[in-house]
Enzyme design. Structure first.
Site, mmCIF file in Angstrom:
data_model
loop_
_atom_site.group_PDB
_atom_site.id
_atom_site.type_symbol
_atom_site.label_atom_id
_atom_site.label_comp_id
_atom_site.label_asym_id
_atom_site.label_seq_id
_atom_site.Cartn_x
_atom_site.Cartn_y
_atom_site.Cartn_z
ATOM 1 N N ARG A 48 10.054 4.121 -6.527
ATOM 2 C CA ARG A 48 9.425 5.300 -7.072
ATOM 3 C C ARG A 48 9.173 6.332 -5.807
ATOM 4 O O ARG A 48 8.958 6.083 -4.902
ATOM 5 C CB ARG A 48 8.024 4.786 -7.691
ATOM 6 C CG ARG A 48 8.003 3.856 -8.677
ATOM 7 C CD ARG A 48 6.762 3.538 -9.443
ATOM 8 N NE ARG A 48 6.011 3.079 -8.425
ATOM 9 C CZ ARG A 48 5.104 3.517 -7.758
ATOM 10 N NH1 ARG A 48 5.047 4.981 -7.788
ATOM 11 N NH2 ARG A 48 4.392 3.114 -6.884
ATOM 12 N N LYS A 189 7.327 2.720 -15.064
ATOM 13 C CA LYS A 189 6.202 3.151 -14.745
ATOM 14 C C LYS A 189 5.528 4.460 -15.246
ATOM 15 O O LYS A 189 4.309 4.509 -15.434
ATOM 16 C CB LYS A 189 6.156 3.220 -13.102
ATOM 17 C CG LYS A 189 6.283 1.937 -12.549
ATOM 18 C CD LYS A 189 5.104 0.831 -12.798
ATOM 19 C CE LYS A 189 5.122 -0.448 -11.975
ATOM 20 N NZ LYS A 189 4.331 -1.399 -12.491
ATOM 21 N N HIS A 209 -2.747 -3.648 -14.234
ATOM 22 C CA HIS A 209 -1.580 -4.043 -13.323
ATOM 23 C C HIS A 209 -1.566 -5.204 -12.802
ATOM 24 O O HIS A 209 -2.305 -5.569 -11.736
ATOM 25 C CB HIS A 209 -1.472 -2.990 -12.256
ATOM 26 C CG HIS A 209 -0.351 -2.901 -11.232
ATOM 27 N ND1 HIS A 209 -0.318 -2.876 -10.035
ATOM 28 C CD2 HIS A 209 0.940 -3.191 -11.646
ATOM 29 C CE1 HIS A 209 1.214 -2.868 -9.589
ATOM 30 N NE2 HIS A 209 1.706 -3.293 -10.681
ATOM 31 N N SER A 227 2.542 -4.518 -5.230
ATOM 32 C CA SER A 227 3.895 -5.061 -5.098
ATOM 33 C C SER A 227 4.249 -5.747 -4.010
ATOM 34 O O SER A 227 3.453 -5.347 -2.695
ATOM 35 C CB SER A 227 4.840 -3.769 -4.928
ATOM 36 O OG SER A 227 6.143 -4.454 -4.622
ATOM 37 N N LYS A 231 2.705 -11.595 -7.781
ATOM 38 C CA LYS A 231 2.396 -11.246 -9.141
ATOM 39 C C LYS A 231 3.251 -11.873 -9.884
ATOM 40 O O LYS A 231 3.039 -12.900 -10.675
ATOM 41 C CB LYS A 231 2.132 -9.920 -9.599
ATOM 42 C CG LYS A 231 0.765 -9.147 -9.257
ATOM 43 C CD LYS A 231 0.633 -7.894 -10.057
ATOM 44 C CE LYS A 231 1.848 -7.283 -10.763
ATOM 45 N NZ LYS A 231 2.740 -6.714 -9.497
ATOM 46 N N THR A 232 4.579 -11.547 -9.652
ATOM 47 C CA THR A 232 5.798 -12.143 -10.578
ATOM 48 C C THR A 232 6.156 -13.838 -10.201
ATOM 49 O O THR A 232 5.972 -14.427 -11.226
ATOM 50 C CB THR A 232 7.029 -11.336 -10.331
ATOM 51 O OG1 THR A 232 6.885 -9.922 -10.638
ATOM 52 C CG2 THR A 232 8.177 -11.905 -11.199
ATOM 53 N N ASP A 246 3.688 -7.972 -15.104
ATOM 54 C CA ASP A 246 3.232 -6.940 -14.597
ATOM 55 C C ASP A 246 2.353 -6.033 -15.254
ATOM 56 O O ASP A 246 1.380 -5.251 -14.505
ATOM 57 C CB ASP A 246 4.443 -6.017 -14.239
ATOM 58 C CG ASP A 246 4.405 -4.936 -13.134
ATOM 59 O OD1 ASP A 246 3.592 -5.111 -12.151
ATOM 60 O OD2 ASP A 246 4.764 -3.905 -13.420
ATOM 61 N N ARG A 311 16.006 -5.577 -6.608
ATOM 62 C CA ARG A 311 15.264 -6.002 -7.791
ATOM 63 C C ARG A 311 16.170 -6.715 -8.723
ATOM 64 O O ARG A 311 17.461 -6.082 -8.801
ATOM 65 C CB ARG A 311 14.247 -4.894 -8.394
ATOM 66 C CG ARG A 311 13.261 -4.517 -7.305
ATOM 67 C CD ARG A 311 12.265 -3.684 -8.096
ATOM 68 N NE ARG A 311 10.822 -3.166 -7.455
ATOM 69 C CZ ARG A 311 9.952 -4.063 -7.762
ATOM 70 N NH1 ARG A 311 10.123 -5.065 -8.757
ATOM 71 N NH2 ARG A 311 8.820 -3.761 -6.768
#
Length: 523
Positions: A48, A189, A209, A227, A231-232, A246, A311
């Site tokens: 981003r 996003k 988030h 990031s 989390k994932t 997410d 990704r």
């Protein structure tokens, strides 16, 4: 939309994954991998571009959005100008249009219409958003429209933007414009930012988030984190059902996923470490900015030639343990994940409500400097609510809602360091994933409810003295350093950074929150 359809040479509506992959291959947008996933590059932008994300400032947003370096205003006139330029750009071009939902709880669902010029980006939207049935598509009416044209470049001299790429959210016209960038995460996003505005402001739903999963007994757990914090990875637990990786909303009765898929980092991915994600990268999935082993179509996940931010995007149904619909109950445990590259924070510690609010507002993690010239130290990152770039409202709005829910439901709050131990980056080593999983499992199963704790001498969080599957010394970061003087020097440095960052929030923070701050020893 009618004007757009008239100008476009060809419009393809709601194609399935196989059709979109055929289109993408025909358009030479990428390659098939040995697992059937589609490999593509995102071009100049491999992430981003926060400084090029704008919100239209109008009567609706002027007094509600938290304007500043994160939420950058742009005028209605510039938006209108870019909108018509983008529609004109589509004349004579092939266009892919997709109808989709955001929000698994139908009471708060957002109807999306996405316009793409790249087939693989339309596949990305198929994977990442919720997919209507054929019957639902018959009478589908969008609440928000995304127009994403990577090939279209703005003119900074005349279009009111910083450079050629941009992402613009218009809350009144209910349109997101994205141009000049091939990074598909801008669409994801962008929708997240819209929901982070609408749900708290109009529906009193806390948007988060975070990732979330649910145990066999129906207990929901939430994982906040920026990031790179895990989390994932940590929510994809083979012993629990995945709600989402997410983006979620927390109502009076549910925690629900905003998305229909997962967007996971794959740098250094292995089947042994992350089998759920590895197996999910099958036909219909996308891998971005990766490379093949020479002479094969097998992805080399260690290859960071293009970017560290490689990704994959796949439907959540590719995770065998995913719950459907993606909804859980009120959480019993909340984990704040941080990748502390300074090696200071304990691998797991329990927070009081005041500490929890303080750490939520702080949103700390650290990023490794990488290959930048003359940069040898990790970089501290403080991102309010663990997601400041996507939060249009003031951080206090989200923090106060979280505090109310903590009070009402008496959840356990844990701070988990997935970063370094035994010293800072370059000296110590990354916390072993098996240890982090063991600590989180112990917390979820209630095995940390009856062990002894000791407070951290500077941060004040409670450190368990034992945890099954984790060596005793690993639980105490000071012990892993084998150098008390160096440890406390670095711990005080980090604590002072927390205090400095929080100065901008002190005016609204109550006594309980302020008492949750670390206490650096400045002597």
């Amino acid at each position: 939309m009618e004007t757009l359809q008239r100008k476009a040479k060809e419009v393809k509506w709601n194609l399935g994954p196989a059709e979109l992959i055929e289109e993408a291959l025909s358009n030479q947008e990428g390659h098939l991998t040995s697992t059937g996933a589609f490999m593509c590059d995102t071009g100049q932008f491999t992430g981003r571009s926060p400084k090029d994300r704008f919100i239209v400032k109008d009567e609706k947003t002027e007094k509600t959005v938290w304007w500043g370096d994160i939420n950058i205003p742009i005028s209605e006139a510039y938006f209108e100008k870019l909108f018509f330029k983008m529609v004109a750009f589509l004349e004579g071009k092939k266009v892919y249009i997709r109808d989709a939902y955001a929000g698994a709880d139908k009471n708060y669902q957002l109807n999306l219409r996405v316009v793409n010029t790249l087939a693989w980006q339309n596949l990305f939207c198929h994977n990442m958003f919720l997919r209507p049935t054929k019957d639902e598509l018959k009478d589908f009416a969008p609440n928000f429209t995304i127009i994403c044209i990577p090939e279209f470049k703005a003119d900074p001299k005349t279009d009111g933007v910083r450079q050629e790429n941009f992402a613009i959210l218009n809350m009144s016209k209910k349109v997101i414009l994205i141009g000049g960038t091939g990074y598909a995460g801008e669409m994801k996003k962008g929708v997240f930012s819209v929901l982070n505005y609408l749900l708290p402001h109009y529906h009193q739903v806390l948007s988060m988030h975070c990732s979330a999963n649910i145990g066999k007994e129906g207990d929901t757990a939430i994982f906040f984190g920026l990031s790179g914090t895990g989390k994932t990875t940590l929510s994809a637990d083979p012993e629990r059902m995945l709600i989402g990786d997410d983006e979620h909303g927390w109502t009076d009765k549910t925690v629900f996923n905003f998305e229909g898929g997962c967007y996971a980092k794959v740098i250094n991915l292995t089947r042994d470490e992350e089998p759920e994600i590895w197996d999910a990268i099958s036909f219909g999935a996308i891998v971005e900015n990766t490379r093949f082993f020479p002479g094969t179509h097998e992805v080399d996940y260690t290859d960071k030639t293009v970017t560290q931010n490689t990704r994959t995007a796949y439907p959540i149904s590719h995770i065998k343990s995913a719950v459907s619909p993606s909804i859980g109950g009120i959480p019993k445990n909340i984990f704040f994940l941080t990748a502390d590259a300074f090696g200071v924070l304990p691998p797991i510690s329990k927070l009081t409500k005041g500490q929890a609010m303080y750490h939520f507002i702080s949103g700390y993690t650290a990023k490794v400097a990488g290959t930048e010239a003359d940069v040898t130290e990790p970089q501290m990152v403080f991102s309010a609510c663990f997601g400041a770039p996507f939060m249009p409202l003031h951080p206090t709005t989200y923090a106060e809602m979280l505090g109310e829910k903590m009070d009402k439901h008496q959840v356990n709050i844990w701070l988990v360091n997935t970063g370094w131990t035994g010293g800072p980056y370059g000296v110590g080593e990354r916390m072993k994933l098996k240890y982090t999983r063991a600590m989180i499992s112990a917390a979820l199963e209630g095995n940390l409810d009856h062990v002894a704790y000791k407070p951290h001498s500077i941060f004040g969080t409670l450190i368990p003295l034992e945890c099954a599957g984790v060596p005793y010394h690993v639980l105490s970061p000071r012990q892993t350093w084998n150098n008390d003087e160096a440890y406390y020097k670095k711990a005080n440095e980090l604590a002072r950074a927390f205090v400095k960052n929080f100065e901008k929030f002190e005016s609204f923070a109550n006594k309980e929150i302020l008492e949750g701050a670390p206490k650096p020893n400045d002597g």
